[in-house]
Design a protein around this motif. Sequence first.
Motif, PDB file in Angstrom:
ATOM      1  N   LYS A 231       0.852  -1.190   0.000  1.00 11.01           N
ATOM      2  CA  LYS A 231       0.000   0.000   0.000  1.00 11.01           C
ATOM      3  C   LYS A 231       0.881   1.231   0.000  1.00 11.01           C
ATOM      4  O   LYS A 231       2.053   1.179   0.369  1.00 11.01           O
ATOM      5  CB  LYS A 231      -0.896   0.008   1.233  1.00 11.01           C
ATOM      6  N   TYR A 266       4.247   0.768   2.339  1.00  7.81           N
ATOM      7  CA  TYR A 266       4.245  -0.156   3.470  1.00  7.81           C
ATOM      8  C   TYR A 266       3.490  -1.435   3.110  1.00  7.81           C
ATOM      9  O   TYR A 266       2.779  -1.493   2.109  1.00  7.81           O
ATOM     10  CB  TYR A 266       3.659   0.503   4.711  1.00  7.81           C
ATOM     11  N   ASP A 267       3.660  -2.412   3.927  1.00  6.44           N
ATOM     12  CA  ASP A 267       3.084  -3.732   3.647  1.00  6.44           C
ATOM     13  C   ASP A 267       1.967  -4.021   4.649  1.00  6.44           C
ATOM     14  O   ASP A 267       2.221  -4.108   5.847  1.00  6.44           O
ATOM     15  CB  ASP A 267       4.205  -4.776   3.782  1.00  6.44           C
ATOM     16  N   THR A 268       0.769  -4.154   4.150  1.00  2.68           N
ATOM     17  CA  THR A 268      -0.359  -4.402   5.057  1.00  2.68           C
ATOM     18  C   THR A 268      -0.238  -5.744   5.748  1.00  2.68           C
ATOM     19  O   THR A 268      -0.827  -5.986   6.771  1.00  2.68           O
ATOM     20  CB  THR A 268      -1.696  -4.415   4.290  1.00  2.68           C
ATOM     21  N   ARG A 272       4.021  -4.837  11.440  1.00  3.03           N
ATOM     22  CA  ARG A 272       3.577  -3.482  11.764  1.00  3.03           C
ATOM     23  C   ARG A 272       3.801  -2.596  10.566  1.00  3.03           C
ATOM     24  O   ARG A 272       4.730  -2.791   9.787  1.00  3.03           O
ATOM     25  CB  ARG A 272       4.336  -2.969  12.981  1.00  3.03           C
ATOM     26  N   THR A 273       2.956  -1.642  10.394  1.00  2.00           N
ATOM     27  CA  THR A 273       3.025  -0.803   9.208  1.00  2.00           C
ATOM     28  C   THR A 273       4.017   0.329   9.392  1.00  2.00           C
ATOM     29  O   THR A 273       4.550   0.852   8.425  1.00  2.00           O
ATOM     30  CB  THR A 273       1.648  -0.185   8.908  1.00  2.00           C
ATOM     31  N   THR A 294      -4.519   6.867   1.220  1.00  2.00           N
ATOM     32  CA  THR A 294      -3.774   5.638   0.936  1.00  2.00           C
ATOM     33  C   THR A 294      -4.313   5.002  -0.343  1.00  2.00           C
ATOM     34  O   THR A 294      -5.485   5.123  -0.675  1.00  2.00           O
ATOM     35  CB  THR A 294      -3.923   4.608   2.063  1.00  2.00           C
TER      36      THR A 294
END
Lengths: 310, 253
Positions: A231, A266-268, A272-273, A294
């Motif tokens: 994301k 970031y990685d959903t 943790r984001t 987002t």
Amino acid sequence: MLAPPPIISVSNLSKTYGSGFKALKGINLDIKRGEIFALLGPNGAGKTTLISIICGIANLSEGRVTVGGHDINSDYRAARSLIGLVPQELHTDSFETVWATVSFSRGLFGKPKNPAHIEKVLKDLSLWDKKDSKIITLSGGMKRRVMIAKALSHEPQILFLDEPTAGVDVELRKGMWDVVRGLQASGVTIILTTHYIQEAEEMADRIGVINKGEIILVEDKAGLMQKLGKKQLTLHLQQKIDAIPPALAPYKLHLSDDGRLLTYDYDTKGERTGITSLLSDLRNAGIHISDLDTTQSSLEDIFVSLVRAP
Amino acid sequence: MNYRAIRAIYLFEMARTWRTLLQSIVSPVVSTSLYFVVFGAAIGSRITEVEGVSYGTFIVPGLVMLSVLTQSIANASFGIYFPKFVGTIYEILSAPVSYIEIVIGYVGAAATKSIILGLIIMATAALFVPLHIHHPLWMLTFLVLTAVTFSLFGFIIGIWADGFEKLQMIPMLIVTPLTFLGGSFYSVNMLPSGWRTVTLLNPVVYLISGFRWSFYEIADVSVGLSLGMTLGFLAICMVLVWWIFRTGYRLKN
Ligand SMILES: Nc1ncnc2c1ncn2[C@@H]1O[C@H](COP(=O)(O)OP(=O)(O)O)[C@@H](O)[C@H]1O
Ligand SMILES: [Mg+2]
């Protein structure tokens, strides 16, 4: 340890139709034993053509295909014995009964009579109460299931489903996927084609994307999902900045040319984001935010960018 | 050999016959009876005898051949054309069967059907005229050979045809005229000599002549020649079918 040999191996396969149209261009593809493989591509991509060649309905122009190690031309009997095919179009013998047409398929594939197996197949597909009905009296969804029953009548190791859910309602689709999963559990390899991404996502272990006669991507669904899981957070700044403060370097931010937008990937699916700490670090650095949004890159986006690529 | 596949195709085709019993058996029997009424009674009252047998009796082998020829072609051509037309051919093409097995299944069923039909027509004829078969084994030989040959021929037409008109065209424009002009209703010897020569170019003459010989020992041409021509035609059809399957002509893209 050596990887087990693929159950289907397609190498350098090309197909030129009589009209001169080149429908497949040097396809290379291995299907692993026991997997559910989804062949994803827009209409006219060549999915049906590829399946038709592997199953013996169309001749190949160049290349080689083996099924279970058997060449589809020189050893067609052994190759085809392993395959059950459910074609895209509903082709059925209207005046036959369900039982007769499914039994016919078993005979055609050279298998001895086995009423118990046919009974099981019909029951699994909820066709048992229709076994003595003429096919012409059945609905489209039932006809589709009759075709699946025909394909399963001879206990194939490989099942091809060409656009199995075209024109099939949600309820039936669910039932069909249950059957497919059950088959996989019993060791059957399944290759399905679709132009619906969700379908590939829902069902497949691996996904191959085909467009204009070329395979442009083959990947584990998990890998594809990871790409999908990415994301992007976009931060709109109250005041433009010239450079990203060193304190924020670990976040690998990207600053837009006008100095007003910061983007953060970031990685959903990650533990943790990092968004919370990013926001507090931004405040500590004296950067104020007027707005944020987002975006998610979907398989659809990936797909579209892939097939649009020249 | 995938005998189970041959059996499956054969039984499938025979089941189609029973479903369309009226059309496949009853209508040829009715039309044959009409031939007897019209030709046998009306013309037969003027032509009393041909080469020593009554006219009604004389035309029986020709009538049987007429039906066997047309029905063999019709059955076999439709049998293979229909799956192509509705798309169910996909299953045959994707099955572990050889072309020979496909041909045996389809052509065998079509030939079986027209042999049964031929026998029924003979039985019907026996109700109208006295019938005597001198050489029953030869009669059966000619019947079977003709049924098989023309079923093969029909199979070829069914594969070649890409529309219902084409399916009808060859039988209507070529086979029916050749059969009528092939001595079904007269002896070639009754024709003026110029016509006789032309008639001998018609392959159907040889089939009917040989078949009639097995009944009454009268023939327009020698029996050996009849048999030779029949076998020759069978061979031509087999070569054509072999070529079709070798190239995948009109069956596979
Ligand atoms: N028999 C044929 N002759 C010529 N072109 C064909 C034939 N069948 C399919 N095509 C063309 O080949 C391409 C691929 O078709 P197909 O394999 O059916 O695509 P898909 O199943 O992915 O929708 C299409 O452009 C189609 O028009
Ligand atoms: Mg398709």
